[in-house]
Design an enzyme around this catalytic site. Sequence first.
Site, PDB file in Angstrom:
ATOM      1  N   LYS A 173       1.602  -8.507  -9.285  1.00  0.00           N
ATOM      2  CA  LYS A 173       1.866  -7.077  -9.147  1.00  0.00           C
ATOM      3  C   LYS A 173       3.296  -6.834  -8.679  1.00  0.00           C
ATOM      4  O   LYS A 173       3.803  -7.507  -7.800  1.00  0.00           O
ATOM      5  CB  LYS A 173       0.909  -6.448  -8.140  1.00  0.00           C
ATOM      6  CG  LYS A 173       1.112  -4.944  -7.994  1.00  0.00           C
ATOM      7  CD  LYS A 173       0.294  -4.364  -6.868  1.00  0.00           C
ATOM      8  CE  LYS A 173       0.919  -4.673  -5.514  1.00  0.00           C
ATOM      9  NZ  LYS A 173       0.235  -3.943  -4.422  1.00  0.00           N
ATOM     10  N   VAL A 217      -4.528  16.980   9.368  1.00  0.00           N
ATOM     11  CA  VAL A 217      -3.343  16.341   8.790  1.00  0.00           C
ATOM     12  C   VAL A 217      -2.112  16.761   9.578  1.00  0.00           C
ATOM     13  O   VAL A 217      -1.857  17.960   9.753  1.00  0.00           O
ATOM     14  CB  VAL A 217      -3.171  16.741   7.311  1.00  0.00           C
ATOM     15  CG1 VAL A 217      -1.901  16.131   6.730  1.00  0.00           C
ATOM     16  CG2 VAL A 217      -4.389  16.319   6.500  1.00  0.00           C
ATOM     17  N   ALA A 230       3.471   0.502   8.162  1.00  0.00           N
ATOM     18  CA  ALA A 230       4.428  -0.584   8.380  1.00  0.00           C
ATOM     19  C   ALA A 230       4.072  -1.776   7.489  1.00  0.00           C
ATOM     20  O   ALA A 230       3.196  -2.573   7.827  1.00  0.00           O
ATOM     21  CB  ALA A 230       4.443  -1.005   9.846  1.00  0.00           C
ATOM     22  N   ASP A 231       4.777  -1.866   6.361  1.00  0.00           N
ATOM     23  CA  ASP A 231       4.539  -2.974   5.429  1.00  0.00           C
ATOM     24  C   ASP A 231       5.827  -3.711   5.099  1.00  0.00           C
ATOM     25  O   ASP A 231       5.895  -4.458   4.133  1.00  0.00           O
ATOM     26  CB  ASP A 231       3.872  -2.471   4.153  1.00  0.00           C
ATOM     27  CG  ASP A 231       4.725  -1.448   3.404  1.00  0.00           C
ATOM     28  OD1 ASP A 231       5.797  -1.068   3.920  1.00  0.00           O
ATOM     29  OD2 ASP A 231       4.326  -1.039   2.310  1.00  0.00           O
TER      30      ASP A 231
END
Length: 325
Positions: A67, A159, A224-225
């Site tokens: 991917k 939200v 947080a990636d």
Amino acid sequence: MIVIDRERLAELPLLTLAAPAIRDAYIAVTDGRANLPPVGYLPLPGRNADCHIKYGYIEGDPIFVVKIASGFYDNPAKGLPSSNGMMVAVSSETGDVVAVLDDKGLLTDLRTGIGGAIATMALWRKDARRVGIVGTGTQARIQIQALAALAGRPLRFTVWGRSMERANAVLADLAELDLSIAATTDLETLCRQSDAIVTTTPSKEPLIRSDWIAPGTHVTAMGADAPAKQELDIALVARADRLVVDLAEQCLDHGELSAAARAGLIGVDRCVALGAILSGAAEGRRSDRDITIADLTGIATQDIAIARTVLDELGLLGRAQGTTA
């Protein structure tokens, strides 16, 4: 070669259809079935963007998946989605390309939303009803849709956005679902009044303070990636009773837990794998007063799971085994 476009993929009810496979995708990491090479990460700081390359294999599956997923975080201001990408499904029997899923980020968004909902439901209190959603982007919308579809009980969503205009836009986009959703710009109150909180922003500084989080609250941290991203105060991470991860090495390196790890406040011994909790091999929430945090950085088994679900639904898995034209 078969190319399946985003429009066709969007017709499939994947939020419910892929949930069992994605649940198993987490378990595959902990029971030894998953082969997950390190993630490729390409930062584009001058563009406020990044690109991830994830690939892997689940033992016994008819396919493996490669991917490419990009995030261009200034795109919403241009009227464009922030995420894009594609998945390539390859036969694990013959090495042939079975299909290219030209999803333009849709499948990544959906598997992330499903994964977040699975983690939240595994760790929230049994009486949890009030869910705070931090952020107003694509993932905020999908987290709401996934929880609403999978929770099996009515929920009340709030939200948070940096502006009411952005927060209300989420409500408008989801109006046809007839859910209980409110909008706010008061993050502290949202945190204090929520049973569960899902964070979905690309923030590079902590948004949520430790003293805003009451005992019994669950937090699923999705944003947080990549290095330098952070949504939670490191004091909150250190204070939590349970730290749950999709993959410890990723979370401690570039996930929400990484800032606390660099500060020496936590180590790998504090991390519990989500897959182990889902399989019953490890304990999740241990009391109604526990503060629990799930740090999800995204793993390739999720991509495999949703790609396999798509191919199965479209009758294409036989191509992976060389049994159909």
